[in-house]
Design an enzyme around this catalytic site. Structure first.
Site, PDB file in Angstrom:
ATOM      1  N   GLY A   1      40.845  44.704  37.916  1.00  0.00           N
ATOM      2  CA  GLY A   1      41.297  43.316  37.974  1.00  0.00           C
ATOM      3  C   GLY A   1      40.395  42.384  37.190  1.00  0.00           C
ATOM      4  O   GLY A   1      39.181  42.403  37.360  1.00  0.00           O
ATOM      5  N   SER A   2      40.956  41.537  36.353  1.00  0.00           N
ATOM      6  CA  SER A   2      40.118  40.734  35.479  1.00  0.00           C
ATOM      7  C   SER A   2      40.909  39.616  34.819  1.00  0.00           C
ATOM      8  O   SER A   2      42.122  39.492  34.995  1.00  0.00           O
ATOM      9  CB  SER A   2      39.478  41.630  34.419  1.00  0.00           C
ATOM     10  OG  SER A   2      40.429  42.539  33.901  1.00  0.00           O
ATOM     11  N   ARG A   3      40.185  38.800  34.034  1.00  0.00           N
ATOM     12  CA  ARG A   3      40.798  37.636  33.415  1.00  0.00           C
ATOM     13  C   ARG A   3      40.159  37.386  32.052  1.00  0.00           C
ATOM     14  O   ARG A   3      38.991  37.700  31.830  1.00  0.00           O
ATOM     15  CB  ARG A   3      40.566  36.422  34.321  1.00  0.00           C
ATOM     16  CG  ARG A   3      41.137  35.121  33.827  1.00  0.00           C
ATOM     17  CD  ARG A   3      40.876  34.038  34.852  1.00  0.00           C
ATOM     18  NE  ARG A   3      40.142  32.910  34.289  1.00  0.00           N
ATOM     19  CZ  ARG A   3      39.581  31.948  35.012  1.00  0.00           C
ATOM     20  NH1 ARG A   3      39.641  31.997  36.328  1.00  0.00           N
ATOM     21  NH2 ARG A   3      38.943  30.959  34.418  1.00  0.00           N
TER      22      ARG A   3
END
Length: 208
Positions: free
Chosen positions: A171-173
């Site tokens: 999960g990341s941005r």
């Protein structure tokens, strides 16, 4: 194609699966070993899907910027576009514009979910790409599951629009700043693809 930097994860998952499969066969298929082997197979399959890195034909142009990441736009503010990558998205990031990497700044941080505004305090990697329109900042922000950012490029490297520059595991941005020479063409909630989706276009293209 498998993303560079994912080999240890895939090797570990495949090795554990093979070990349980061998033990299961050697011990006349004990139920818990069978279950462990099947779970290992599922985990290995998940890793292969997650770490995929498909080839994409990128049409390089000075008249627009393209998305640096697959995912969904969760915010647009102060000429910065924030893209959240879900588990099913490709997690390899690409250069939104051609230029030279002036700086790469790595910062340690916390474990907040990447979709939170406060996640800017998380582990992150900041690329400063010097383009013909000025500096463009691309920030990789790690999430809660695995804080590990892999960098493919270095300072003073010249990158072409759409070139792979790194990867964030799980999960990341990714945030990207848009120079004032461009009009933002995407909106909050829109899904984008790295190297394919146009996120901004030049305001005046008479020079092209």
């Amino acid at each position: 194609m498998i993303a560079k930097g994912s080999e240890p994860w895939l090797f570990t998952a495949a090795s554990v699966t093979a070990l349980f499969a061998i033990l299961s066969r050697a011990t006349n298929s004990l139920p818990f070993l069978n279950h462990a082997a099947y779970m290992g197979m599922a985990l290995t399959f998940f890793m292969v899907i997650f770490f995929r890195d498909p080839e994409r034909k990128v049409e390089v142009s000075d008249t627009y910027m393209i998305s640096p990441a697959d995912g969904t736009i969760i915010d647009i503010r102060d000429r910065k576009i924030c893209i959240f990558m879900f588990l099913q998205n490709v997690h390899v990031n690409r250069a939104p514009i051609s230029g030279r990497i002036r700086e790469i700044t790595y910062k340690k941080g916390g474990y907040l979910p990447a979709f939170c505004k406060d996640s800017e305090r998380n582990e992150r990697n900041e690329f400063l790409i010097h383009s013909k329109y000025g500096d463009v900042q691309v920030t990789q922000i790690a999430g809660t599951i695995a804080r590990r950012i892999v960098t493919y490029s270095g300072v003073n490297d010249t990158v072409e629009q759409g070139q792979r520059i790194g990867m964030i595991r799980f999960g990341s941005r990714v945030d990207v700043t848009i120079p004032h020479d461009f009009d933002i063409t995407v909106c909050k909630g829109e899904r984008v693809l790295a190297g394919k989706t146009v996120i901004a276009t030049i305001k005046n293209d008479r020079d092209f």
